[in-house]
Enzyme design. Sequence first.
Site, PDB file in Angstrom:
ATOM      1  N   LYS A 152     -41.253 -58.798  45.187  1.00 14.71           N
ATOM      2  CA  LYS A 152     -42.091 -58.699  45.871  1.00 14.71           C
ATOM      3  C   LYS A 152     -42.769 -57.169  45.894  1.00 14.71           C
ATOM      4  O   LYS A 152     -42.080 -56.429  45.905  1.00 14.71           O
ATOM      5  CB  LYS A 152     -41.789 -59.032  47.283  1.00 14.71           C
ATOM      6  CG  LYS A 152     -42.837 -59.544  48.387  1.00 14.71           C
ATOM      7  CD  LYS A 152     -43.487 -60.515  48.128  1.00 14.71           C
ATOM      8  CE  LYS A 152     -44.229 -61.661  49.431  1.00 14.71           C
ATOM      9  NZ  LYS A 152     -43.969 -62.893  48.913  1.00 14.71           N
ATOM     10  N   GLY A 165     -52.955 -69.035  62.127  1.00 11.64           N
ATOM     11  CA  GLY A 165     -53.587 -68.432  60.814  1.00 11.64           C
ATOM     12  C   GLY A 165     -54.526 -69.344  59.998  1.00 11.64           C
ATOM     13  O   GLY A 165     -54.208 -70.468  59.880  1.00 11.64           O
ATOM     14  N   GLY A 224     -55.669 -68.378  56.915  1.00 11.16           N
ATOM     15  CA  GLY A 224     -55.885 -67.642  55.567  1.00 11.16           C
ATOM     16  C   GLY A 224     -55.828 -68.640  54.372  1.00 11.16           C
ATOM     17  O   GLY A 224     -55.923 -69.990  54.662  1.00 11.16           O
ATOM     18  N   ASN A 225     -55.448 -68.278  53.373  1.00  8.04           N
ATOM     19  CA  ASN A 225     -55.054 -69.276  52.366  1.00  8.04           C
ATOM     20  C   ASN A 225     -54.291 -70.263  52.616  1.00  8.04           C
ATOM     21  O   ASN A 225     -54.477 -71.486  52.039  1.00  8.04           O
ATOM     22  CB  ASN A 225     -54.750 -68.496  51.140  1.00  8.04           C
ATOM     23  CG  ASN A 225     -55.069 -69.109  49.686  1.00  8.04           C
ATOM     24  OD1 ASN A 225     -55.943 -69.735  49.533  1.00  8.04           O
ATOM     25  ND2 ASN A 225     -54.167 -69.006  48.809  1.00  8.04           N
ATOM     26  N   GLY A 282     -53.028 -71.507  55.801  1.00  7.12           N
ATOM     27  CA  GLY A 282     -53.402 -72.396  57.090  1.00  7.12           C
ATOM     28  C   GLY A 282     -54.523 -73.113  56.683  1.00  7.12           C
ATOM     29  O   GLY A 282     -54.706 -74.477  57.075  1.00  7.12           O
TER      30      GLY A 282
HETATM   31  N1  GLU Z   1     -47.090 -64.962  47.455  1.00  3.83           N
HETATM   32  C1  GLU Z   1     -46.613 -66.280  47.225  1.00  3.83           C
HETATM   33  C2  GLU Z   1     -45.207 -66.598  48.059  1.00  3.83           C
HETATM   34  O1  GLU Z   1     -44.785 -65.698  48.840  1.00  3.83           O
HETATM   35  C3  GLU Z   1     -46.605 -66.753  46.017  1.00  3.83           C
HETATM   36  C4  GLU Z   1     -45.631 -65.884  44.866  1.00  3.83           C
HETATM   37  C5  GLU Z   1     -46.135 -66.221  43.375  1.00  3.83           C
HETATM   38  O2  GLU Z   1     -47.071 -67.051  43.205  1.00  3.83           O
HETATM   39  O3  GLU Z   1     -45.309 -65.753  42.536  1.00  3.83           O
HETATM   40  O4  GLU Z   1     -44.409 -67.457  47.549  1.00  3.83           O
END
Ligand code: GLU
Length: 414
Positions: A104, A216, A218-219, A221
């Site tokens: 992350k 929420g 966003g993308n 919700g």
């Molecule tokens: N950010 C999204 C998650 O937390 C997607 C991560 C990704 O596609 O690598 O799962």
Amino acid sequence: MSVNPFIQAQKQFDWVANQLNLDKELRKSLRYPQNFIQFTIRIRGDKGGIKSFPAFRSQYNNALGPYKGGIRFHPDETADTVRALSAWMTWKCALTGLPLGGGKGGVICNPKELSENELKKISQAYAKKLAKDLGPWKDIPAPDVYTNSQTMAWMLEAYEKKTKQSAPGAFTGKPVELGGHEGRTEATGLGVVITTREAMKHLKINPKKATAIIQGFGNVGKYAAKHFEKLGVKIIGYSDSSGAIFNSRGIKYEDALKYKNEHTTLKDFPNAKALTNNQLLEQKCDILVPAALENVITKSNAHNIQAKIIAEGANGPTTVQADDILYKDSVFIIPDFLCNAGGVVGSYFEWAQNNSGEHWTLKKYNDQLDEVLTNAFHTVLDTFETEHKINMRQAAYMVAVKKVADAMKLRGRV
Ligand code: GLU
């Protein structure tokens, strides 16, 4: 006092390590990220001065495959949030059976106070600085909170320039023109609905008579709302960072979307009661979808939750103490790393297509997503039903951590 998400992630891990009887060395190595990279991004702001932003990438574990996970741009980002989220990505990829590890990234910045040009510079600087640590077979970032396909396009360009190659599989969640997939934007929200549909079957709840509240917009919700409506579920409440709106007779997704697009906020939406985000969580409904940030369901409000199902669209919305309360109150939780795994499963499809030069139809993409998530849900449910006195999150942990632990042993790392 706010809860440190990494301590929380470690507590959850310690529980499962005991349950699986993992040996000491294995525990030690799975309790921390394998690599944690921290640096400062400096850019020239639009008004001329230098602006600097702390940035992180946590590469948690790559026993199952290259590190995988999003990058968040958020003013409240911390090193420990990124660490925790990278652990959850590791379990998420393992749980869904992807040949990927977990990572992350984050940059402490407030995108609402930055111009497009400044965001572009931050994105480019991030990818350039990390170029040697990223790549289709090393570490593959994706969008997350306040980042999107445009962010990925800027990062891809900077990465390819720096590494002097074309490598579309180095980032996922890209624009369709650059090797992304039409299905990716809605994949996380759709995944929330697929796993909730299976939970409703299990609990014998008829979707056509069910109500949902989405915290929420966003993308995650937004698209969860869209796909819930397709199943016949009535959405009775929404929220964004400005507050919440509620109407027990239902608020159509299209109306909420139109209003949000026109006013940039849901505030003062007509024919709905205005509530705070906290009040919204406590309204009576069948399905509650926390789809914003972490730690919104805690020991102080868990007792007041009236939903039958909590579908965790966000990462880490429920604290460990709240989990215990909800379990006693018989609330069925679809844990974050199962419920919102649609995003990374979709990313995996994109990455696999980039590596093989294929492009799937939207139907194939969504059908595969459904299959992977339905299977993952039932694997967790089976464990939940066979083991005694564990909740769905603990069941998911048992499945996921076992896979990573086995891979670690096979590689001879411990
Ligand atoms: N950010 C999204 C998650 O937390 C997607 C991560 C990704 O596609 O690598 O799962």
